[in-house]
Structure formats: C-alpha cells, structure tokens
Design a protein around this motif. Structure first.
Motif, PDB file in Angstrom:
ATOM      1  N   LEU A  73       0.838  -1.211   0.000  1.00  0.00           N
ATOM      2  CA  LEU A  73       0.000   0.000   0.000  1.00  0.00           C
ATOM      3  C   LEU A  73       0.867   1.252   0.000  1.00  0.00           C
ATOM      4  N   GLU A  74       1.979   1.194   0.727  1.00  0.00           N
ATOM      5  CA  GLU A  74       2.909   2.336   0.717  1.00  0.00           C
ATOM      6  C   GLU A  74       3.352   2.620  -0.722  1.00  0.00           C
ATOM      7  N   LYS A  75       3.725   1.543  -1.425  1.00  0.00           N
ATOM      8  CA  LYS A  75       4.188   1.694  -2.806  1.00  0.00           C
ATOM      9  C   LYS A  75       3.069   2.266  -3.683  1.00  0.00           C
ATOM     10  N   LYS A  76       1.873   1.742  -3.492  1.00  0.00           N
ATOM     11  CA  LYS A  76       0.730   2.209  -4.297  1.00  0.00           C
ATOM     12  C   LYS A  76       0.432   3.682  -4.024  1.00  0.00           C
ATOM     13  N   VAL A  77       0.354   4.075  -2.760  1.00  0.00           N
ATOM     14  CA  VAL A  77       0.014   5.483  -2.492  1.00  0.00           C
ATOM     15  C   VAL A  77       1.167   6.419  -2.866  1.00  0.00           C
ATOM     16  N   THR A 197     -10.696  12.946   2.934  1.00  0.00           N
ATOM     17  CA  THR A 197     -10.910  12.770   1.500  1.00  0.00           C
ATOM     18  C   THR A 197     -11.173  11.295   1.198  1.00  0.00           C
ATOM     19  N   ASP A 198     -12.355  11.038   0.676  1.00  0.00           N
ATOM     20  CA  ASP A 198     -12.795   9.675   0.383  1.00  0.00           C
ATOM     21  C   ASP A 198     -12.549   9.433  -1.102  1.00  0.00           C
ATOM     22  N   GLU A 199     -11.594   8.528  -1.397  1.00  0.00           N
ATOM     23  CA  GLU A 199     -11.136   8.367  -2.780  1.00  0.00           C
ATOM     24  C   GLU A 199     -11.441   6.972  -3.324  1.00  0.00           C
ATOM     25  N   VAL A 200     -12.526   6.357  -2.829  1.00  0.00           N
ATOM     26  CA  VAL A 200     -12.792   4.962  -3.219  1.00  0.00           C
ATOM     27  C   VAL A 200     -13.090   4.794  -4.719  1.00  0.00           C
ATOM     28  N   TYR A 201     -13.469   5.903  -5.391  1.00  0.00           N
ATOM     29  CA  TYR A 201     -13.752   5.800  -6.842  1.00  0.00           C
ATOM     30  C   TYR A 201     -12.597   6.350  -7.694  1.00  0.00           C
ATOM     31  N   GLU A 202     -11.377   6.368  -7.154  1.00  0.00           N
ATOM     32  CA  GLU A 202     -10.268   7.051  -7.837  1.00  0.00           C
ATOM     33  C   GLU A 202     -10.005   6.539  -9.253  1.00  0.00           C
ATOM     34  N   PHE A 234     -11.463  -3.213  -7.344  1.00  0.00           N
ATOM     35  CA  PHE A 234     -11.303  -4.631  -7.654  1.00  0.00           C
ATOM     36  C   PHE A 234     -12.640  -5.374  -7.603  1.00  0.00           C
ATOM     37  N   SER A 235     -13.730  -4.631  -7.574  1.00  0.00           N
ATOM     38  CA  SER A 235     -15.070  -5.232  -7.494  1.00  0.00           C
ATOM     39  C   SER A 235     -15.101  -6.295  -6.395  1.00  0.00           C
ATOM     40  N   MET A 279      -1.113  -7.300  -8.985  1.00  0.00           N
ATOM     41  CA  MET A 279      -1.546  -7.314 -10.391  1.00  0.00           C
ATOM     42  C   MET A 279      -1.335  -5.971 -11.072  1.00  0.00           C
ATOM     43  N   GLY A 280      -1.301  -4.900 -10.261  1.00  0.00           N
ATOM     44  CA  GLY A 280      -1.288  -3.562 -10.860  1.00  0.00           C
ATOM     45  C   GLY A 280      -2.691  -3.232 -11.342  1.00  0.00           C
ATOM     46  N   ILE A 281      -2.820  -2.160 -12.095  1.00  0.00           N
ATOM     47  CA  ILE A 281      -4.159  -1.685 -12.438  1.00  0.00           C
ATOM     48  C   ILE A 281      -4.478  -1.877 -13.928  1.00  0.00           C
ATOM     49  N   ASN A 282      -3.539  -2.532 -14.682  1.00  0.00           N
ATOM     50  CA  ASN A 282      -3.766  -2.687 -16.124  1.00  0.00           C
ATOM     51  C   ASN A 282      -5.023  -3.469 -16.455  1.00  0.00           C
ATOM     52  N   PHE A 283      -5.351  -4.430 -15.590  1.00  0.00           N
ATOM     53  CA  PHE A 283      -6.547  -5.247 -15.847  1.00  0.00           C
ATOM     54  C   PHE A 283      -7.801  -4.377 -15.949  1.00  0.00           C
TER      55      PHE A 283
END
Ligand SMILES: Cc1ncc(COP(=O)(O)O)c(C=O)c1O
Length: 383
Positions: A73-77, A197-202, A234-235, A279-283
């Motif tokens: 998560l650190e890497k992602k943010v 800040t709610d970013e669940v739909y980023e 990720f649904s 997986m990253g976000i490419n999917f």
C-alpha cells in the motif's frame, strides 16, 4: 425498558431497503440502485484469500494490517497517489472504506464539532456524524454539482473541525478540478482544519480528467485523512477491505480505536488484497472502457427522455432531476418500481437539497441498462 441510544435511534431505516421491499417476489426488476461494480473480482485476489485460509491464516491479524500488505500500500500510495506515506507510521488496513470513514470520525472529532460537507453526498457521512455527535453543515452544491466554495468559506465557525470531500463523487459523479481542489486546500490551511478525502472511486474518472489526492499537495499531508478501499477498484465489496492514510498521530489513534472496537481486519482477505495489488491496475482498462460506454449511453438516453441532468465525470452514478415530471425523487422511484420494475434511489437520502432528484447507477450490464432506459421512457410517457 429504558430508552436505547438516541443517536442510533435517530438514523432512519434505509430508504433504499424500503424500495427493495417493493421488489420482493418480482423477478422482472432491473436494479439501477446498486453501488457495486458488476465485473468479477480478479482471480488472483480470490486465490490469495483461498490460499491464506488453506495455510491456516485464521487467527487475528496484526491490528494495523499484515506488514506485506502495508508495504504494498505504501508503494501504491507513493506512486499512484503521490502521497509521501510510510507504511510503518501512516497506513492502517480497515474493514472496507466504510470503517476507514468511521476511524476518521472517531479520531479527529469531539462531540459538538462541526463538519462541512457539500450536499448531496454519500449517506454514511451523515450517520457517522450523528453517531459521533458531530454537527454536519451541509453546503448545497452548485447546479453543475461543483462545490460552492464561497458558501463553504462562509460556513466556517469556531467549531469547524474539518471539511470532507469525496471525488469522484457518489451520488453526483462530480470530479473536483484543480481550481476547486486548490480553493478547498486554501480554506483548510487558512483555518487550520482537517481534510477527510474519500477516494474509493479514484479509478473511475472519465473525459481525460486526472485524480489528485489532496494529501500529495504542499502542506496537506499532516492535516489530511485519506480514505480508500479495495471494494470498487477490484469489485470486491464483500472482501470488506479498505485503508486509511494519515499522519502518525492520527494513525496511532486509529490503531487504538480499531483494537478496542473490531480487533483487526479479516486476516485472510488481506492476502487477497496483496495479490490484487501485485496485479497492478492494467486489468482495469477494459472495465473502464465499458463503464465509460455505459455512462455515455445513460446520459444520452436520459436526455432524450426529457431529464435535466449533469453529465458525470466520475464514479458510476448519474443524478438527474425529477422536477420536469412534477414528482419528488421518492415518488418517482416508488412509482417507477411499481409500474415498470426499475429500481433507482430517491435523491433525498443523500442530503437536504436533493429531494427532487434520483440516483441512477450504471454499474450493470449494458443490455439491462438499455431495457431499463426503455422502461423509464414508457413510464414517463404515461405520467
Ligand atoms: C463514497 C463512498 N465511500 C465509501 C464507501 C464504502 O466502501 P466500502 O464498501 O469499501 O466500505 C462507498 C460505498 O458505496 C462509497 O460510495
């Protein structure tokens, strides 16, 4: 019996539930009421969860979350959100974005504090505020659903503790642009406030717009609580995995609240999120294209049918007005359900300024959306 909690009793039963009660026993209902994507949770996330259970990951998790997940998560943010967070101090894994919101409320407010929210907005904010004794100051959005910056500025009192933003927004689909965000940040800094800040739909942002996390902006990290989740990207709404990013001081407080109220987050599911993040976000690209197509379809059809509406730039909702048909959102949704078996959410559940609106979710198959639009058209013709 003595009176139970007034704060909890005050929260109404979900109007969305009431609507779904009307649908009971009917097989012909098309739901445009749902707040979750319709694609299948990516297989690595499912396998990660299953493997963890097979490996007997069935005990309490570390309170802040599994270290491997926190590191990812650190890497992602750091990379996606450009937030300079450190996994040991600044991140906690939660039971969905919902609990990250609860933790934000629990750790920054005292009873009597005021919170400014643009309205309409996601309903959990209103009830979290109620449960923690926080006064919500609702500021009506502009006609295009942008925040009314002047009114926000004028709503600040000595009791104001925080402003809450949710971009991309549920229910309006509004995405804050750079100028709007800059002005909100100015207000926060000038008045020494917190920003939630709610970013669940980023990931659900269209028309070439870019998501900006306010915690990445100058002077904002220490005063920002960022709420996010696995759920929408990720649904995986049933995994119940989210996270909060904040200063060490706030995360330390969150850890205490988390420990004594829920004693941690689902341990095995965190391994599912680990595999999802790897997986990253490419999917997501193909899914994104499909949501964009649905968004355009819904917008065009609702316009043709005769609604006044703002084209959404984010999330997967659109919020048309029902004024052209002389119905409140509640009347509209109930009649539409009875006559045409289509479920939409009455706007009134999202605050004090949206009684004459409905929220439509386009997170459903395109063929169903087309059929629902045809039914809405028939319904309107009969009014
Ligand atoms: C704006 C917003 N924030 C938070 C949540 C909660 O997300 P989760 O399912 O991860 O608890 C939702 C769910 O609909 C939402 O729309």
């Amino acid at each position: 019996m003595r009176e139970p909690s007034q704060r909890v009793s005050k929260a109404p039963k979900s109007a969305i539930r009431e609507l779904f009660d009307l649908a009971l026993g009917r097989s012909d209902v098309i739901s445009l009421g749902i707040g979750q994507p319709d694609f299948t949770t990516p297989e690595p996330a499912i396998q990660g969860n299953i493997n963890a259970l097979k490996n007997k990951i069935t005990m309490y998790a570390p309170t802040r979350g599994v270290p491997e997940l926190l590191e990812l998560l650190e890497k992602k943010v750091n990379t996606f959100n450009k937030i300079n967070a450190n996994w040991r101090d600044n991140i906690i894994v939660t039971n969905g974005g919902s609990q990250a919101i609860t933790l934000a409320f629990a750790t920054i407010f005292n009873p009597g504090d005021e919170l400014i929210i643009s309205s309409p907005n996601f309903l959990s904010y209103f009830y979290c505020a109620l449960f923690f004794g926080v006064k919500v100051v609702e500021v009506e959005r502009n006609k295009n659903f942008s925040p009314n910056i002047e009114k926000i500025r004028n709503s600040i009192t000595s009791k104001t503790k925080a402003i809450l933003i949710n971009s991309p927004n549920n229910p309006t689909g509004h995405v804050l642009n750079q100028t709007e965000l800059k002005k909100i940040v100015e207000i926060i800094i000038e008045n020494d406030l917190y920003l939630i800040t709610d970013e669940v739909y980023e990931n659900y942002i269209y028309d070439g717009l870019k998501h900006v996390s306010p915690a990445s902006l100058n002077g904002m990290f220490e005063r920002t609580i960022t709420v996010n989740a696995m759920s929408k990207s990720f649904s995986a709404t049933g995994f119940r995995i989210g996270y909060a990013v904040a200063s060490k001081e706030i995360i330390d407080l969150m850890e205490k609240f988390h420990q004594y109220t829920v004693a941690g987050t689902n341990h095995a599911a965190q391994y599912g999120f680990i595999e999802a993040l790897k997986m990253g976000i490419n999917f997501f690209e193909e899914i994104y294209q499909s949501f964009d197509k649905r968004r355009n379809l819904v917008y065009i059809r609702l316009k043709e049918i005769g609604f006044d509406l703002v084209k959404p730039h984010g999330a997967f909702y659109v919020m048309p007005s029902t004024k052209n048909f002389n119905l409140t959102g509640k009347e509209f949704s109930q009649k539409l359900m009875k006559e045409q078996a289509v479920a939409v959410v009455p706007g009134g559940v999202f605050g004090s300024f949206s009684d004459h609106m409905i929220r439509i979710s386009y997170a459903t198959e395109i063929e169903k959306i087309k059929e629902a639009m045809n039914r809405i058209e028939k319904f309107i013709h009969k009014i």
